[in-house]
Design a protein around this motif. Structure first.
Motif, PDB file in Angstrom:
ATOM      1  N   HIS A 199       1.125  -0.984   0.097  1.00  0.00           N
ATOM      2  CA  HIS A 199      -0.101   0.202   0.061  1.00  0.00           C
ATOM      3  C   HIS A 199       1.242   1.431  -0.009  1.00  0.00           C
ATOM      4  N   ARG A 200       2.017   1.289   0.857  1.00  0.00           N
ATOM      5  CA  ARG A 200       2.627   2.510   0.866  1.00  0.00           C
ATOM      6  C   ARG A 200       3.399   2.856  -0.810  1.00  0.00           C
ATOM      7  N   GLY A 201       3.451   1.868  -1.641  1.00  0.00           N
ATOM      8  CA  GLY A 201       4.039   1.646  -3.031  1.00  0.00           C
ATOM      9  C   GLY A 201       2.649   2.670  -3.674  1.00  0.00           C
ATOM     10  N   VAL A 202       1.798   2.104  -3.568  1.00  0.00           N
ATOM     11  CA  VAL A 202       0.670   2.877  -4.160  1.00  0.00           C
ATOM     12  C   VAL A 202       0.776   4.597  -3.729  1.00  0.00           C
ATOM     13  N   LEU A 203       0.575   4.354  -2.343  1.00  0.00           N
ATOM     14  CA  LEU A 203       0.883   6.089  -2.587  1.00  0.00           C
ATOM     15  C   LEU A 203       1.708   6.960  -3.011  1.00  0.00           C
ATOM     16  N   ALA A 204       3.317   6.292  -2.892  1.00  0.00           N
ATOM     17  CA  ALA A 204       4.328   6.766  -3.256  1.00  0.00           C
ATOM     18  C   ALA A 204       4.364   7.146  -4.710  1.00  0.00           C
ATOM     19  N   CYS A 205       3.623   6.421  -5.423  1.00  0.00           N
ATOM     20  CA  CYS A 205       3.175   6.256  -6.734  1.00  0.00           C
ATOM     21  C   CYS A 205       2.094   7.630  -6.788  1.00  0.00           C
ATOM     22  N   LEU A 206       1.062   7.697  -6.360  1.00  0.00           N
ATOM     23  CA  LEU A 206      -0.419   8.678  -5.923  1.00  0.00           C
ATOM     24  C   LEU A 206       0.966   9.987  -6.000  1.00  0.00           C
TER      25      LEU A 206
ATOM     26  N   ALA B  80      -5.604  18.951  -6.566  1.00  0.00           N
ATOM     27  CA  ALA B  80      -6.256  17.952  -5.629  1.00  0.00           C
ATOM     28  C   ALA B  80      -7.425  17.730  -5.908  1.00  0.00           C
ATOM     29  N   ALA B  81      -7.922  17.084  -7.374  1.00  0.00           N
ATOM     30  CA  ALA B  81      -9.116  16.617  -8.041  1.00  0.00           C
ATOM     31  C   ALA B  81      -8.257  15.232  -7.831  1.00  0.00           C
ATOM     32  N   VAL B  82      -6.841  15.177  -8.886  1.00  0.00           N
ATOM     33  CA  VAL B  82      -6.439  13.627  -8.759  1.00  0.00           C
ATOM     34  C   VAL B  82      -6.844  13.087  -7.257  1.00  0.00           C
ATOM     35  N   GLY B  83      -6.149  13.356  -6.654  1.00  0.00           N
ATOM     36  CA  GLY B  83      -5.673  12.955  -4.468  1.00  0.00           C
ATOM     37  C   GLY B  83      -7.873  12.948  -4.523  1.00  0.00           C
ATOM     38  N   VAL B  84      -8.707  13.314  -4.836  1.00  0.00           N
ATOM     39  CA  VAL B  84      -9.618  13.305  -3.857  1.00  0.00           C
ATOM     40  C   VAL B  84     -10.171  11.945  -4.776  1.00  0.00           C
ATOM     41  N   LEU B  85     -10.117  11.939  -6.326  1.00  0.00           N
ATOM     42  CA  LEU B  85     -10.407  11.182  -6.899  1.00  0.00           C
ATOM     43  C   LEU B  85     -10.052   9.508  -6.155  1.00  0.00           C
ATOM     44  N   PHE B  86      -8.761  10.027  -6.221  1.00  0.00           N
ATOM     45  CA  PHE B  86      -7.862   7.986  -5.878  1.00  0.00           C
ATOM     46  C   PHE B  86      -8.566   7.817  -4.830  1.00  0.00           C
ATOM     47  N   ASP B  87      -9.051   8.507  -3.669  1.00  0.00           N
ATOM     48  CA  ASP B  87      -9.259   8.529  -2.463  1.00  0.00           C
ATOM     49  C   ASP B  87     -10.371   7.925  -2.168  1.00  0.00           C
ATOM     50  N   THR B  88     -11.483   8.199  -3.515  1.00  0.00           N
ATOM     51  CA  THR B  88     -13.120   8.213  -3.873  1.00  0.00           C
ATOM     52  C   THR B  88     -12.889   6.613  -3.967  1.00  0.00           C
ATOM     53  N   VAL B  89     -11.692   6.519  -5.565  1.00  0.00           N
ATOM     54  CA  VAL B  89     -12.306   5.627  -6.125  1.00  0.00           C
ATOM     55  C   VAL B  89     -11.941   4.105  -4.378  1.00  0.00           C
ATOM     56  N   ARG B  90     -11.030   4.025  -4.504  1.00  0.00           N
ATOM     57  CA  ARG B  90      -9.960   3.582  -3.145  1.00  0.00           C
ATOM     58  C   ARG B  90     -11.025   2.292  -2.238  1.00  0.00           C
ATOM     59  N   ARG B  91     -11.502   3.548  -1.765  1.00  0.00           N
ATOM     60  CA  ARG B  91     -12.843   2.947  -1.179  1.00  0.00           C
ATOM     61  C   ARG B  91     -14.404   2.415  -2.019  1.00  0.00           C
ATOM     62  N   TRP B  92     -13.264   1.774  -2.922  1.00  0.00           N
ATOM     63  CA  TRP B  92     -14.403   0.764  -2.920  1.00  0.00           C
ATOM     64  C   TRP B  92     -13.714   0.108  -3.886  1.00  0.00           C
ATOM     65  N   LEU B  93     -13.098   0.621  -4.744  1.00  0.00           N
ATOM     66  CA  LEU B  93     -12.277  -0.785  -5.791  1.00  0.00           C
ATOM     67  C   LEU B  93     -11.173  -0.727  -5.453  1.00  0.00           C
ATOM     68  N   GLY B  94     -10.196   0.174  -4.057  1.00  0.00           N
ATOM     69  CA  GLY B  94      -9.034  -0.621  -3.972  1.00  0.00           C
ATOM     70  C   GLY B  94      -8.302   0.233  -4.371  1.00  0.00           C
ATOM     71  N   PRO B  95      -6.836  -0.283  -4.574  1.00  0.00           N
ATOM     72  CA  PRO B  95      -5.286   1.265  -4.590  1.00  0.00           C
ATOM     73  C   PRO B  95      -5.214   1.197  -5.600  1.00  0.00           C
ATOM     74  N   HIS B  96      -5.059  -0.020  -6.261  1.00  0.00           N
ATOM     75  CA  HIS B  96      -4.929  -0.190  -7.751  1.00  0.00           C
ATOM     76  C   HIS B  96      -5.972   0.716  -8.913  1.00  0.00           C
ATOM     77  N   ALA B  97      -6.854  -0.069  -8.453  1.00  0.00           N
ATOM     78  CA  ALA B  97      -7.751   0.785  -9.726  1.00  0.00           C
ATOM     79  C   ALA B  97      -8.024   2.097  -9.580  1.00  0.00           C
ATOM     80  N   ALA B  98      -7.813   2.970  -8.346  1.00  0.00           N
ATOM     81  CA  ALA B  98      -7.745   4.429  -6.941  1.00  0.00           C
ATOM     82  C   ALA B  98      -6.842   4.921  -8.522  1.00  0.00           C
ATOM     83  N   LEU B  99      -5.465   4.267  -8.130  1.00  0.00           N
ATOM     84  CA  LEU B  99      -4.022   5.316  -8.875  1.00  0.00           C
ATOM     85  C   LEU B  99      -4.408   4.867 -10.330  1.00  0.00           C
ATOM     86  N   ALA B 100      -5.198   3.671 -10.975  1.00  0.00           N
ATOM     87  CA  ALA B 100      -5.559   4.215 -12.532  1.00  0.00           C
ATOM     88  C   ALA B 100      -5.887   4.913 -12.683  1.00  0.00           C
TER      89      ALA B 100
END
Length: 191
Positions: free
Chosen positions: A1-8, A93-113
């Motif tokens: 999960h840290r790797g995904v946050l670093a990528c974000l 900021a929209a990029v970061g908020v979208l990440f957190d929104t998608v992460r809640r439903w589909l997980g960190p990898h889909a959120a990063l995509a």
């Protein structure tokens, strides 16, 4: 999960640099630029979104996003950078908020995509360094969806009211276009 946050973090940094690289193009609007200058000089003009420092003529739009540009110009002095900085910040900021929104439903990898897709969308990059206020409409719409997600997950009405607050703020930025998300949010919350 840290790797995904670093990528974000890297994605948001790169997006910010790319978006900011367009600021020297000077895409300050010939109509809205002087209004922001006036709004930065006079609090009455700021409140009403006035075109002139005496607050006699108002803009053809509600002043929401222009007020943010005027605050930036008031703090940093009126320049292309100070007027367009809020646009760059909103897009990143929209990029970061979208990440957190998608992460809640589909997980960190889909959120990063999803975040990468938004960050790399050409129109987002183009609007991020222009005075057109659509970046704020995008940020507030994504933030409304984020709060809606929390309302659905927690069952708390407070998050739903916060979602409505973001839609209301978006209305003050781009008027009726902000209401485009309301049917989807309301119907899916009800279901």
């Amino acid at each position: 999960h840290r790797g995904v946050l670093a990528c974000l973090a890297a994605l948001m940094l790169i997006a910010g640099v790319v978006y900011a690289a367009g600021v020297p193009l000077g895409l300050v609007h010939n109509y809205y630029g002087p209004a922001v200058h006036s709004m930065a000089q006079n609090w009455t003009a700021w409140f009403w979104g006035a075109q002139d420092p005496n607050a006699m003529l108002t803009l053809d739009k509600l002043p929401g996003a222009f007020q943010l540009q005027a605050l930036s110009a008031r703090v940093f002095g009126y320049s292309t950078w100070s007027v367009l900085l809020p646009q760059v910040v909103a897009a990143v900021a929209a990029v970061g908020v979208l990440f957190d929104t998608v992460r809640r439903w589909l997980g960190p990898h889909a959120a990063l995509a999803s975040a990468a897709a938004l960050a790399a969308t050409p129109i987002v990059a183009a609007l991020a360094h222009s005075q057109i206020v659509d970046t704020w409409l995008m940020l507030l719409g994504v933030t409304a969806a984020w709060a809606w997600t929390l309302a659905v997950q927690s069952g708390r009405v407070g998050w739903l009211l916060l979602s409505g607050l973001f839609v209301g703020w978006a209305f003050n930025v781009k008027m009726v276009q902000a209401w485009g998300v309301l049917p989807a949010l309301a119907l899916t919350y009800w279901l």
